[in-house]
Enzyme design. Sequence first.
Site, short mmCIF file in Angstrom:
data_model
loop_
_atom_site.label_atom_id
_atom_site.label_comp_id
_atom_site.label_asym_id
_atom_site.label_seq_id
_atom_site.Cartn_x
_atom_site.Cartn_y
_atom_site.Cartn_z
N ASN A 1 -10.32 19.75 -20.43
CA ASN A 1 -10.66 20.99 -21.12
C ASN A 1 -9.45 21.46 -21.91
OD1 ASN A 1 -8.96 22.74 -19.36
ND2 ASN A 1 -10.36 21.96 -17.81
N LYS B 1 -11.78 -0.92 -19.57
CA LYS B 1 -12.26 -0.10 -20.68
C LYS B 1 -13.74 -0.38 -20.97
CE LYS B 1 -11.39 1.03 -25.46
NZ LYS B 1 -10.91 0.53 -26.72
N ASP C 1 -13.42 22.45 -4.57
CA ASP C 1 -12.98 23.74 -5.10
C ASP C 1 -11.68 24.13 -4.40
OD1 ASP C 1 -12.62 26.55 -5.61
OD2 ASP C 1 -14.64 26.49 -6.45
N PHE D 1 -8.34 32.83 -10.97
CA PHE D 1 -8.61 33.22 -12.35
C PHE D 1 -10.08 32.95 -12.64
CE2 PHE D 1 -4.95 34.28 -15.13
CZ PHE D 1 -4.05 34.51 -14.11
N LYS E 1 -15.74 32.78 -3.76
CA LYS E 1 -14.60 31.92 -3.42
C LYS E 1 -13.79 32.46 -2.24
CE LYS E 1 -14.56 29.64 -7.71
NZ LYS E 1 -14.09 28.38 -8.24
N1 CTP Z 1 -10.97 26.48 -9.29
C1 CTP Z 1 -10.48 25.61 -8.33
N2 CTP Z 1 -11.09 24.43 -8.12
C2 CTP Z 1 -12.17 24.08 -8.81
C3 CTP Z 1 -12.69 24.96 -9.81
C4 CTP Z 1 -12.05 26.15 -10.02
O1 CTP Z 1 -9.48 25.94 -7.68
N3 CTP Z 1 -12.74 22.93 -8.59
C5 CTP Z 1 -10.31 27.77 -9.45
C6 CTP Z 1 -9.62 27.97 -10.77
O2 CTP Z 1 -8.25 27.58 -10.69
C7 CTP Z 1 -9.75 29.48 -10.95
C8 CTP Z 1 -11.08 29.81 -10.30
O3 CTP Z 1 -11.33 28.73 -9.41
O4 CTP Z 1 -8.75 30.17 -10.25
C9 CTP Z 1 -12.25 29.96 -11.20
O5 CTP Z 1 -12.32 28.89 -12.10
P1 CTP Z 1 -13.46 28.83 -13.22
O6 CTP Z 1 -13.32 27.57 -13.98
O7 CTP Z 1 -13.50 30.14 -13.98
O8 CTP Z 1 -14.75 28.86 -12.34
P2 CTP Z 1 -15.57 27.73 -11.66
O9 CTP Z 1 -15.36 27.77 -10.20
O10 CTP Z 1 -15.27 26.42 -12.32
O11 CTP Z 1 -17.05 28.22 -11.93
P3 CTP Z 1 -17.90 28.15 -13.29
O12 CTP Z 1 -17.45 26.92 -14.03
O13 CTP Z 1 -19.29 28.08 -12.80
O14 CTP Z 1 -17.62 29.43 -14.04
#
Ligand code: CTP
Length: 423
Positions: A221, A299, A318, A337, A355
């Site tokens: 991303n 590849k 997560d 975040f 979370k």
């Molecule tokens: N995060 C994490 N591990 C993951 C996904 C997210 O630790 N696998 C943490 C990010 O570092 C951030 C928070 O979760 O602090 C929220 O991340 P975000 O990308 O906004 O949310 P997602 O959990 O990915 O949910 P969604 O994509 O459905 O908004």
Amino acid sequence: MSAAASGAVALDGRRVLLIVSGGIAAYKSLELIRLLTGAGTGVRCVLTDAGGQFVTPLSLQALSGEPVHTTLWSLTDESEMGHIALSRSADLVVVCPASADILARMAHGLASDLATTLLLATDTPVLVAPAMNVRMWQHPATQANLATLRARGITVVGPDDGVMACNEFGPGRLAEPPVILAAIAALLAREPVPQDLAGRHALVTAGPTHEPIDPVRYLANRSSGRQGYAIAGALAARGARVTLVSGPVNLDPSPGTTRIAVETAQEMLAACEAAMPADIAVLTAAVADWRVDVPAASKLKKQPGRSPAPLALTLNPDILATLSRPGPSRPKLVVGFAAETDDLLSNAVAKRAAKGCDWIVANDVGQPLDGSPGIMGGTHNEVQLITAAGAEAWPHLDKHEVAARLAARIAAFITGDRSETHA
Ligand code: CTP
């Protein structure tokens, strides 16, 4: 560094306790709050009874984003944060406007209300910006009080000459808010950043993760890692030992941080778990939600005339939810975040609950704030801090200012400023 730039650095992430006493100039304290918060300074207000005749607690609270304290006798305030803690929760105490009455009470050591009790109890530097009728200013009693306060090391800014609200002319007008701001910045520049996180361990995650598709391709991303690196630096600047677990980015870590470079979400989780125990975890990384189930060992080649094979994806662990789980090794404060493109507040509040973290810093990644090409990765951020107590909108700030402010809030929480413990 220019004077303006050094002033901005001095103000960034610092904390001011602003006492608003009575006088028509009290309305100008609202402008001062706006200038301070815009520079990244946390402002907490105390309003005297006389000050409350000119401005309302609601105006001060709306602009500062913090609860306003008005009385010495509030049971809630005393249970959450005593007046001694309130007076010490700031890097600087500012009395603006300072009436003849409050200057007299300060000079004589009276502690007849919350403001004067705080002023008597504090060992924090104090700045006063007097404003009053010209005759009151010129009265030998006021001048003697001023001399006493100056001799005790209190900084006096203004007053200016000019036409007063009472139609008299002469000294007594409150100094203009930008002048007061500059005096505050000059004083804070002399005060070193407090080392209130010394002896604490902070874990910060930053950047994107790269999830391999084959040896040359990956899912990722637009995260630049800037916000996480700035937070790691701001925590280290307050004395914390910082472990920065970073996905692939083009940034150098700040002094005082130990960087552990990872690529995938699974590696990031393993590095975070290995870094435990920590007192603080701030997870800013834009972790890829999915990884390719079985990355190809070599590849992937185009097959002429055939569509590519679909990618089978698996959910990544997560990291935030894992570190937030209750248990003996859970950090005392876990901050996540939330990057959202729609329904920022409701999504972020729901994310905090789902979370199990203490705070969420929510930002809208739907709008580029600084002309950056993508929806993530810019130099500025406009965030809301979501705690159990509610949401607090911060102004549009440079990512370093967001980091310094967040580090100051974290330090206040960790060092037991009870008003910050709505985790
Ligand atoms: N995060 C994490 N591990 C993951 C996904 C997210 O630790 N696998 C943490 C990010 O570092 C951030 C928070 O979760 O602090 C929220 O991340 P975000 O990308 O906004 O949310 P997602 O959990 O990915 O949910 P969604 O994509 O459905 O908004």
